[in-house]
Write a protein that holds these residues in place. Structure first.
Motif, PDB file in Angstrom:
ATOM      1  N   ALA A   1      42.603  20.296  34.013  1.00 38.23           N
ATOM      2  CA  ALA A   1      43.080  21.163  35.102  1.00 38.23           C
ATOM      3  C   ALA A   1      44.340  20.590  35.742  1.00 38.23           C
ATOM      4  N   TYR A   2      44.338  19.299  36.039  1.00 37.33           N
ATOM      5  CA  TYR A   2      45.511  18.668  36.643  1.00 37.33           C
ATOM      6  C   TYR A   2      46.704  18.675  35.684  1.00 37.33           C
ATOM      7  N   LEU A   3      46.438  18.450  34.413  1.00 41.67           N
ATOM      8  CA  LEU A   3      47.498  18.450  33.420  1.00 41.67           C
ATOM      9  C   LEU A   3      48.103  19.840  33.269  1.00 41.67           C
ATOM     10  N   PHE A   4      47.242  20.843  33.235  1.00 40.50           N
ATOM     11  CA  PHE A   4      47.720  22.230  33.107  1.00 40.50           C
ATOM     12  C   PHE A   4      48.525  22.633  34.341  1.00 40.50           C
ATOM     13  N   SER A   5      48.027  22.272  35.519  1.00 46.16           N
ATOM     14  CA  SER A   5      48.733  22.583  36.756  1.00 46.16           C
ATOM     15  C   SER A   5      50.105  21.924  36.795  1.00 46.16           C
ATOM     16  N   MET A   6      50.166  20.668  36.371  1.00 49.91           N
ATOM     17  CA  MET A   6      51.435  19.959  36.324  1.00 49.91           C
ATOM     18  C   MET A   6      52.406  20.616  35.356  1.00 49.91           C
ATOM     19  N   LEU A   7      51.891  21.046  34.197  1.00 46.91           N
ATOM     20  CA  LEU A   7      52.728  21.687  33.189  1.00 46.91           C
ATOM     21  C   LEU A   7      53.296  23.010  33.696  1.00 46.91           C
ATOM     22  N   MET A   8      52.458  23.832  34.321  1.00 49.97           N
ATOM     23  CA  MET A   8      52.913  25.124  34.837  1.00 49.97           C
ATOM     24  C   MET A   8      53.952  24.957  35.944  1.00 49.97           C
ATOM     25  N   THR A   9      53.716  23.987  36.812  1.00 49.82           N
ATOM     26  CA  THR A   9      54.668  23.737  37.900  1.00 49.82           C
ATOM     27  C   THR A   9      56.008  23.254  37.352  1.00 49.82           C
ATOM     28  N   THR A  10      55.954  22.400  36.347  1.00 48.75           N
ATOM     29  CA  THR A  10      57.183  21.898  35.726  1.00 48.75           C
ATOM     30  C   THR A  10      57.979  23.025  35.084  1.00 48.75           C
ATOM     31  N   GLN A  11      57.299  23.922  34.408  1.00 43.61           N
ATOM     32  CA  GLN A  11      57.982  25.048  33.759  1.00 43.61           C
ATOM     33  C   GLN A  11      58.566  26.011  34.791  1.00 43.61           C
ATOM     34  N   SER A  12      57.831  26.249  35.877  1.00 41.38           N
ATOM     35  CA  SER A  12      58.360  27.098  36.957  1.00 41.38           C
ATOM     36  C   SER A  12      59.602  26.460  37.579  1.00 41.38           C
ATOM     37  N   HIS A  13      59.535  25.147  37.744  1.00 43.75           N
ATOM     38  CA  HIS A  13      60.677  24.409  38.282  1.00 43.75           C
ATOM     39  C   HIS A  13      61.902  24.593  37.391  1.00 43.75           C
ATOM     40  N   THR A  14      61.705  24.500  36.094  1.00 43.76           N
ATOM     41  CA  THR A  14      62.812  24.671  35.151  1.00 43.76           C
ATOM     42  C   THR A  14      63.413  26.071  35.241  1.00 43.76           C
ATOM     43  N   GLU A  15      62.567  27.086  35.347  1.00 44.68           N
ATOM     44  CA  GLU A  15      63.058  28.463  35.456  1.00 44.68           C
ATOM     45  C   GLU A  15      63.910  28.654  36.708  1.00 44.68           C
ATOM     46  N   ILE A  16      63.461  28.092  37.825  1.00 50.75           N
ATOM     47  CA  ILE A  16      64.223  28.201  39.068  1.00 50.75           C
ATOM     48  C   ILE A  16      65.565  27.497  38.941  1.00 50.75           C
ATOM     49  N   LEU A  17      65.559  26.331  38.325  1.00 53.51           N
ATOM     50  CA  LEU A  17      66.797  25.583  38.152  1.00 53.51           C
ATOM     51  C   LEU A  17      67.777  26.314  37.240  1.00 53.51           C
ATOM     52  N   MET A  18      67.275  26.977  36.218  1.00 56.43           N
ATOM     53  CA  MET A  18      68.155  27.730  35.320  1.00 56.43           C
ATOM     54  C   MET A  18      68.788  28.920  36.037  1.00 56.43           C
ATOM     55  N   GLU A  19      68.023  29.563  36.930  1.00 54.66           N
ATOM     56  CA  GLU A  19      68.584  30.645  37.749  1.00 54.66           C
ATOM     57  C   GLU A  19      69.659  30.094  38.686  1.00 54.66           C
ATOM     58  N   THR A  20      69.387  28.937  39.255  1.00 52.12           N
ATOM     59  CA  THR A  20      70.371  28.292  40.125  1.00 52.12           C
ATOM     60  C   THR A  20      71.623  27.926  39.339  1.00 52.12           C
ATOM     61  N   HIS A  21      71.431  27.494  38.103  1.00 52.22           N
ATOM     62  CA  HIS A  21      72.547  27.160  37.214  1.00 52.22           C
ATOM     63  C   HIS A  21      73.469  28.372  37.054  1.00 52.22           C
ATOM     64  N   LYS A  22      72.888  29.546  36.849  1.00 52.56           N
ATOM     65  CA  LYS A  22      73.678  30.778  36.708  1.00 52.56           C
ATOM     66  C   LYS A  22      74.426  31.101  38.000  1.00 52.56           C
ATOM     67  N   ASP A  23      73.750  30.933  39.131  1.00 49.45           N
ATOM     68  CA  ASP A  23      74.392  31.194  40.423  1.00 49.45           C
ATOM     69  C   ASP A  23      75.602  30.289  40.622  1.00 49.45           C
ATOM     70  N   ILE A  24      75.461  29.037  40.249  1.00 47.04           N
ATOM     71  CA  ILE A  24      76.567  28.083  40.408  1.00 47.04           C
ATOM     72  C   ILE A  24      77.736  28.465  39.503  1.00 47.04           C
ATOM     73  N   GLU A  25      77.433  28.870  38.282  1.00 49.67           N
ATOM     74  CA  GLU A  25      78.500  29.284  37.365  1.00 49.67           C
ATOM     75  C   GLU A  25      79.275  30.472  37.932  1.00 49.67           C
ATOM     76  N   GLU A  26      78.576  31.413  38.557  1.00 45.60           N
ATOM     77  CA  GLU A  26      79.240  32.563  39.177  1.00 45.60           C
ATOM     78  C   GLU A  26      80.119  32.122  40.344  1.00 45.60           C
ATOM     79  N   LEU A  27      79.619  31.175  41.133  1.00 45.89           N
ATOM     80  CA  LEU A  27      80.407  30.660  42.254  1.00 45.89           C
ATOM     81  C   LEU A  27      81.678  29.973  41.757  1.00 45.89           C
ATOM     82  N   ILE A  28      81.549  29.178  40.716  1.00 41.63           N
ATOM     83  CA  ILE A  28      82.714  28.481  40.168  1.00 41.63           C
ATOM     84  C   ILE A  28      83.733  29.490  39.632  1.00 41.63           C
ATOM     85  N   GLU A  29      83.252  30.550  38.995  1.00 39.76           N
ATOM     86  CA  GLU A  29      84.158  31.583  38.488  1.00 39.76           C
ATOM     87  C   GLU A  29      84.907  32.259  39.635  1.00 39.76           C
ATOM     88  N   LEU A  30      84.212  32.580  40.721  1.00 37.98           N
ATOM     89  CA  LEU A  30      84.853  33.186  41.888  1.00 37.98           C
ATOM     90  C   LEU A  30      85.873  32.234  42.510  1.00 37.98           C
TER      91      LEU A  30
END
Length: 246
Positions: free
Chosen positions: A211-240
């Motif tokens: 249970a703890y391992l699965f919870s850690m894995l899901m949280t890590t993957q969610s973290h990665t998804e959020i960071l990738m969205e942030t990555h896109k936002d930053i690229e748009e800011l740099i372009e502007l």
């Protein structure tokens, strides 16, 4: 120059040429007004140039900070991928092996990475300096100004990133208690403890470990998804910013 104009006025008055004096006076006033307007325009141009220079300087510094943010995100995302792969390996190991003498050395190696974390912190130095100097309005592009404000208002150390820390600690703390044994302590610190023998360890049957391992894995993957969205936002800011600088 002033003495020259005064001499002309006095000469016209002395010759009783009032009409010409009046026209001359009007012309002199017009010249003075033109001079004032020109000075005002020069001052206005210099002020605009100074503001544009400051805006350019701030935007270049902010762009540099945003580029640092992209590198930081790439580093965290790469770490999260490694961590997710190790979590999958741990699931596989616990499912495949029932002998703790076989799976425990593997689990110990996995735990070195699974129990640590890496989080993203934006580099806000340039933006904060601009805010502190009350120069946010120097950014003439309203959309860019708004998007930058939104980006730097985000709280990256709440919710998901905080959960990443908690899940790593939770897994590490529990596995340390459930899996430590006489042999592992001996191998780690060369100490002969009175702990149970490795043959008595049964974390492969412990539902909390999964249970703890699965919870850690899901949280890590969610973290990665959020960071990738942030990555896109930053690229748009740099372009502007690039468009504004050009």
């Amino acid at each position: 120059m002033i003495k020259f104009f005064r001499k002309i006025r006095q000469q016209l008055l002395a010759e009783n040429r009032f009409r010409k004096y009046l026209l001359y006076a009007i012309g002199e006033i017009a010249l003075v007004m033109i001079g004032i307007l020109l000075a005002f325009q020069v001052n206005n141009w210099q002020a605009k140039r100074t503001r544009a220079t400051k805006e350019l300087s701030y935007l270049k510094d902010i762009k540099s900070n945003l580029s640092d943010d992209i590198k930081a995100i790439d580093r965290v995302v790469e770490f999260n991928k490694t961590k997710s792969l190790l979590a999958d390996s741990m699931f596989y190991t616990l499912d495949r092996y029932s002998d703790p003498e076989i799976y425990m050395p593997k689990i110990i190696r996995y735990m070195y990475t699974l129990t640590v974390y890496d989080v993203f912190e934006p580099n806000r130095i340039a933006f904060d300096n601009m805010v502190a100097a009350e120069n946010v309005d120097l950014i003439t592009n309203g959309n860019l100004r708004s998007l930058l404000s939104q980006y730097y208002k985000k709280e990256f150390n709440t919710t998901t990133q905080e959960n990443v820390k908690q899940r790593a600690r939770q897994l590490g703390d529990y596995v340390a208690i459930a899996a430590f044994n006489k042999q592992s302590i001996k191998s780690l610190v060369n100490y002969n403890s009175s702990l149970r023998d490795i043959s008595e360890v049964e974390i492969h049957k412990d539902s909390k470990v999964y249970a703890y391992l699965f919870s850690m894995l899901m949280t890590t993957q969610s973290h990665t998804e959020i960071l990738m969205e942030t990555h896109k936002d930053i690229e748009e800011l740099i372009e502007l910013i690039n468009q504004q600088i050009e």
